[in-house]
Design an enzyme around this catalytic site. Structure first.
Site, PDB file in Angstrom:
ATOM      1  N   ASP A  65       0.852  -1.194   0.000  1.00 29.45           N
ATOM      2  CA  ASP A  65       0.000   0.000   0.000  1.00 29.45           C
ATOM      3  C   ASP A  65       0.889   1.245   0.000  1.00 29.45           C
ATOM      4  O   ASP A  65       2.038   1.197   0.438  1.00 29.45           O
ATOM      5  CB  ASP A  65      -0.908   0.008   1.243  1.00 29.45           C
ATOM      6  CG  ASP A  65      -2.133   0.894   1.067  1.00 29.45           C
ATOM      7  OD1 ASP A  65      -3.256   0.346   0.990  1.00 29.45           O
ATOM      8  OD2 ASP A  65      -1.989   2.146   0.989  1.00 29.45           O
ATOM      9  N   ASP A  71       3.657   1.500  -4.562  1.00 33.73           N
ATOM     10  CA  ASP A  71       2.750   2.253  -5.435  1.00 33.73           C
ATOM     11  C   ASP A  71       2.499   1.399  -6.675  1.00 33.73           C
ATOM     12  O   ASP A  71       3.430   1.137  -7.452  1.00 33.73           O
ATOM     13  CB  ASP A  71       3.422   3.577  -5.813  1.00 33.73           C
ATOM     14  CG  ASP A  71       2.554   4.438  -6.715  1.00 33.73           C
ATOM     15  OD1 ASP A  71       1.516   3.946  -7.203  1.00 33.73           O
ATOM     16  OD2 ASP A  71       2.920   5.603  -6.939  1.00 33.73           O
ATOM     17  N   VAL A  72       1.255   0.961  -6.864  1.00 35.52           N
ATOM     18  CA  VAL A  72       0.975   0.057  -7.993  1.00 35.52           C
ATOM     19  C   VAL A  72       1.086   0.746  -9.352  1.00 35.52           C
ATOM     20  O   VAL A  72       1.016   0.082 -10.380  1.00 35.52           O
ATOM     21  CB  VAL A  72      -0.406  -0.653  -7.862  1.00 35.52           C
ATOM     22  CG1 VAL A  72      -0.461  -1.505  -6.605  1.00 35.52           C
ATOM     23  CG2 VAL A  72      -1.553   0.337  -7.948  1.00 35.52           C
ATOM     24  N   ASN A 123      -6.418  -5.373  -5.221  1.00 32.59           N
ATOM     25  CA  ASN A 123      -7.508  -4.626  -4.603  1.00 32.59           C
ATOM     26  C   ASN A 123      -7.305  -3.102  -4.626  1.00 32.59           C
ATOM     27  O   ASN A 123      -8.273  -2.359  -4.503  1.00 32.59           O
ATOM     28  CB  ASN A 123      -7.662  -5.120  -3.150  1.00 32.59           C
ATOM     29  CG  ASN A 123      -8.556  -4.245  -2.322  1.00 32.59           C
ATOM     30  OD1 ASN A 123      -9.777  -4.326  -2.417  1.00 32.59           O
ATOM     31  ND2 ASN A 123      -7.970  -3.357  -1.517  1.00 32.59           N
ATOM     32  N   TYR A 150     -14.937   5.884 -13.381  1.00 33.15           N
ATOM     33  CA  TYR A 150     -14.761   4.761 -12.435  1.00 33.15           C
ATOM     34  C   TYR A 150     -15.383   3.486 -13.006  1.00 33.15           C
ATOM     35  O   TYR A 150     -14.787   2.409 -12.959  1.00 33.15           O
ATOM     36  CB  TYR A 150     -15.404   5.133 -11.092  1.00 33.15           C
ATOM     37  CG  TYR A 150     -15.294   4.048 -10.041  1.00 33.15           C
ATOM     38  CD1 TYR A 150     -14.061   3.723  -9.485  1.00 33.15           C
ATOM     39  CD2 TYR A 150     -16.418   3.345  -9.608  1.00 33.15           C
ATOM     40  CE1 TYR A 150     -13.950   2.720  -8.527  1.00 33.15           C
ATOM     41  CE2 TYR A 150     -16.328   2.351  -8.654  1.00 33.15           C
ATOM     42  CZ  TYR A 150     -15.085   2.043  -8.110  1.00 33.15           C
ATOM     43  OH  TYR A 150     -14.987   1.050  -7.166  1.00 33.15           O
ATOM     44  N   LYS A 159     -13.683  -0.184 -13.945  1.00 31.13           N
ATOM     45  CA  LYS A 159     -14.080  -1.461 -13.332  1.00 31.13           C
ATOM     46  C   LYS A 159     -14.646  -2.425 -14.385  1.00 31.13           C
ATOM     47  O   LYS A 159     -14.527  -3.641 -14.238  1.00 31.13           O
ATOM     48  CB  LYS A 159     -15.080  -1.217 -12.200  1.00 31.13           C
ATOM     49  CG  LYS A 159     -14.447  -0.532 -10.976  1.00 31.13           C
ATOM     50  CD  LYS A 159     -13.327  -1.386 -10.355  1.00 31.13           C
ATOM     51  CE  LYS A 159     -12.734  -0.729  -9.113  1.00 31.13           C
ATOM     52  NZ  LYS A 159     -11.720  -1.575  -8.456  1.00 31.13           N
ATOM     53  N   THR A 210     -16.379   1.621   4.137  1.00 36.48           N
ATOM     54  CA  THR A 210     -14.923   1.730   4.290  1.00 36.48           C
ATOM     55  C   THR A 210     -14.565   3.209   4.440  1.00 36.48           C
ATOM     56  O   THR A 210     -15.403   4.096   4.177  1.00 36.48           O
ATOM     57  CB  THR A 210     -14.188   1.193   3.041  1.00 36.48           C
ATOM     58  OG1 THR A 210     -14.480   2.068   1.934  1.00 36.48           O
ATOM     59  CG2 THR A 210     -14.601  -0.237   2.708  1.00 36.48           C
TER      60      THR A 210
HETATM   61  P1  NAD Z   1      -9.919   2.609   0.722  1.00 35.92           P
HETATM   62  O1  NAD Z   1      -9.666   3.976   0.178  1.00 35.92           O
HETATM   63  O2  NAD Z   1     -10.414   2.452   2.127  1.00 35.92           O
HETATM   64  O3  NAD Z   1      -8.610   1.721   0.531  1.00 35.92           O
HETATM   65  C1  NAD Z   1      -7.921   1.715  -0.677  1.00 35.92           C
HETATM   66  C2  NAD Z   1      -6.440   1.519  -0.396  1.00 35.92           C
HETATM   67  O4  NAD Z   1      -5.756   1.500  -1.658  1.00 35.92           O
HETATM   68  C3  NAD Z   1      -5.825   2.651   0.435  1.00 35.92           C
HETATM   69  O5  NAD Z   1      -5.131   2.117   1.552  1.00 35.92           O
HETATM   70  C4  NAD Z   1      -4.878   3.342  -0.535  1.00 35.92           C
HETATM   71  O6  NAD Z   1      -3.694   3.842   0.084  1.00 35.92           O
HETATM   72  C5  NAD Z   1      -4.548   2.195  -1.489  1.00 35.92           C
HETATM   73  N1  NAD Z   1      -4.059   2.703  -2.765  1.00 35.92           N
HETATM   74  C6  NAD Z   1      -4.602   3.681  -3.542  1.00 35.92           C
HETATM   75  N2  NAD Z   1      -3.811   3.929  -4.591  1.00 35.92           N
HETATM   76  C7  NAD Z   1      -2.750   3.083  -4.483  1.00 35.92           C
HETATM   77  C8  NAD Z   1      -1.572   2.893  -5.255  1.00 35.92           C
HETATM   78  N3  NAD Z   1      -1.322   3.637  -6.341  1.00 35.92           N
HETATM   79  N4  NAD Z   1      -0.700   1.936  -4.864  1.00 35.92           N
HETATM   80  C9  NAD Z   1      -0.938   1.199  -3.747  1.00 35.92           C
HETATM   81  N5  NAD Z   1      -2.010   1.365  -2.960  1.00 35.92           N
HETATM   82  C10 NAD Z   1      -2.907   2.308  -3.324  1.00 35.92           C
HETATM   83  O7  NAD Z   1     -10.946   1.943  -0.320  1.00 35.92           O
HETATM   84  P2  NAD Z   1     -11.863   0.615  -0.262  1.00 35.92           P
HETATM   85  O8  NAD Z   1     -13.262   1.075  -0.172  1.00 35.92           O
HETATM   86  O9  NAD Z   1     -11.331  -0.367   0.704  1.00 35.92           O
HETATM   87  O10 NAD Z   1     -11.644   0.112  -1.774  1.00 35.92           O
HETATM   88  C11 NAD Z   1     -10.799  -0.984  -2.098  1.00 35.92           C
HETATM   89  C12 NAD Z   1     -11.186  -1.507  -3.470  1.00 35.92           C
HETATM   90  O11 NAD Z   1     -12.563  -1.856  -3.456  1.00 35.92           O
HETATM   91  C13 NAD Z   1     -11.012  -0.514  -4.626  1.00 35.92           C
HETATM   92  O12 NAD Z   1     -10.508  -1.210  -5.754  1.00 35.92           O
HETATM   93  C14 NAD Z   1     -12.433  -0.043  -4.897  1.00 35.92           C
HETATM   94  O13 NAD Z   1     -12.609   0.366  -6.247  1.00 35.92           O
HETATM   95  C15 NAD Z   1     -13.210  -1.295  -4.583  1.00 35.92           C
HETATM   96  N6  NAD Z   1     -14.623  -1.083  -4.260  1.00 35.92           N
HETATM   97  C16 NAD Z   1     -14.973  -0.343  -3.176  1.00 35.92           C
HETATM   98  C17 NAD Z   1     -16.331  -0.169  -2.894  1.00 35.92           C
HETATM   99  C18 NAD Z   1     -16.807   0.644  -1.716  1.00 35.92           C
HETATM  100  O14 NAD Z   1     -18.021   0.931  -1.649  1.00 35.92           O
HETATM  101  N7  NAD Z   1     -15.963   1.002  -0.762  1.00 35.92           N
HETATM  102  C19 NAD Z   1     -17.298  -0.735  -3.744  1.00 35.92           C
HETATM  103  C20 NAD Z   1     -16.896  -1.487  -4.836  1.00 35.92           C
HETATM  104  C21 NAD Z   1     -15.538  -1.657  -5.079  1.00 35.92           C
END
Ligand code: NAD
Length: 249
Positions: free
Chosen positions: A37, A53-54, A80, A145, A149, A180
């Site tokens: 992360d 950093d991905v 993720n 977005y 996806k 989250t």
């Molecule tokens: P979040 O923001 O709580 O966590 C995301 C994490 O990804 C963070 O810790 C951030 O630092 C990390 N991140 C971002 N860019 C990065 C990079 N370039 N390199 C490495 N790490 C990086 O978000 P979340 O809600 O836990 O979302 C996680 C995944 O779930 C995402 O792919 C999101 O699209 C997907 N998602 C979330 C929801 C929702 O409602 N929360 C719904 C559908 C899908």
């Protein structure tokens, strides 16, 4: 449970929300887990937190090498890490388009490329991508977005086809709105956060937000031995939002 004993998992975006819940769940079930992360400071002590950093190929390969040196291989990759974007095709800038695709889609490409040589050496290799209901339902003001996806969903199917003969399963989860820090940030920025939360809950037939632990359980299922015959699928974890059409009476 120790159904992941002897397995090593790499989880991206594991510093928060869904990824953090996945890393915690897999570690509790016996896996050696690396959390990649931008900010891994909140990962629990039993998880190896790595700054990564991905969007940066060197950063990804260095992290995966560290994992292999520490744990000896990679069996599971959970792609993720992701970022959001609000807007229509008219409003997001091209820089925003490039940035979101760089994280949400190319991020998966980079981590998968780095992990594949190690996954090929695993007797139980699995990749799980975090997709979204935005890939399968038209949501307003989410053009960029959703497009990213949608790419994750198609990429999941294509990767599953490419790597099935190598014994690597590839699946994804499609969460609805999950409670989250990401969603809490969106709520905090809304004009009326309480009304926004009510609207998000009402959009899901279960009447509540999905929890990060519920998504983590679905990801662990797809990553684990119980799903050994499952590849090229998407599993909705959305409170019924995609599949149900309810009527009031
Ligand atoms: P979040 O923001 O709580 O966590 C995301 C994490 O990804 C963070 O810790 C951030 O630092 C990390 N991140 C971002 N860019 C990065 C990079 N370039 N390199 C490495 N790490 C990086 O978000 P979340 O809600 O836990 O979302 C996680 C995944 O779930 C995402 O792919 C999101 O699209 C997907 N998602 C979330 C929801 C929702 O409602 N929360 C719904 C559908 C899908």
């Amino acid at each position: 449970m120790s159904d992941f004993a002897g397995r090593t998992a790499v989880v991206t975006g594991a510093g928060s929300g869904i990824g953090l819940a996945v890393a915690t769940e897999l570690a509790a079930r016996g896996a050696s887990v690396a959390a990649l992360d931008l900010d891994p400071s909140r990962v629990p002590v039993q998880v190896l937190g790595l700054c990564c950093d991905v969007t940066d190929e060197d950063s990804v390969s260095a992290s995966v090498e560290q994992v292999v040196q520490r744990f000896g291989g990679v069996d599971i990759l959970v792609n993720n890490a992701g970022i959001g974007a609000q807007g229509t095709v008219e409003t997001n800038t091209y820089d925003e388009w490039r940035r979101v695709f760089d994280v949400n889609v190319l991020g998966i490409v980079r981590t998968t490329r780095a992990c594949l040589p190690h996954l090929r050496g695993s007797p139980a290799a699995a990749i799980v991508n975090t997709c979204s209901i935005a890939a399968t339902a038209g949501l307003p003001n989410r053009a960029l977005y959703s497009a990213s996806k949608g790419a994750v969903l198609s990429l999941t199917l294509a990767m599953a086809a490419d790597h099935v003969a190598e014994g690597i399963r590839v699946n994804c989860v499609n969460p609805g709105t999950v409670d989250t820090p990401w969603v809490r940030r969106l709520l905090a920025a809304a004009d009326d956060p309480d009304a926004e939360l009510r609207a998000l809950r009402a959009r899901q037939p279960t009447g509540r937000l999905v929890s990060a632990d519920e998504v983590a359980a679905a990801i662990a299922y797809l990553a684990g031995p119980a799903a050994g015959a499952t590849t090229g699928t998407s599993l909705a974890v959305d409170g019924g939002m995609q599949g149900l059409r309810l009527r009031k009476s």
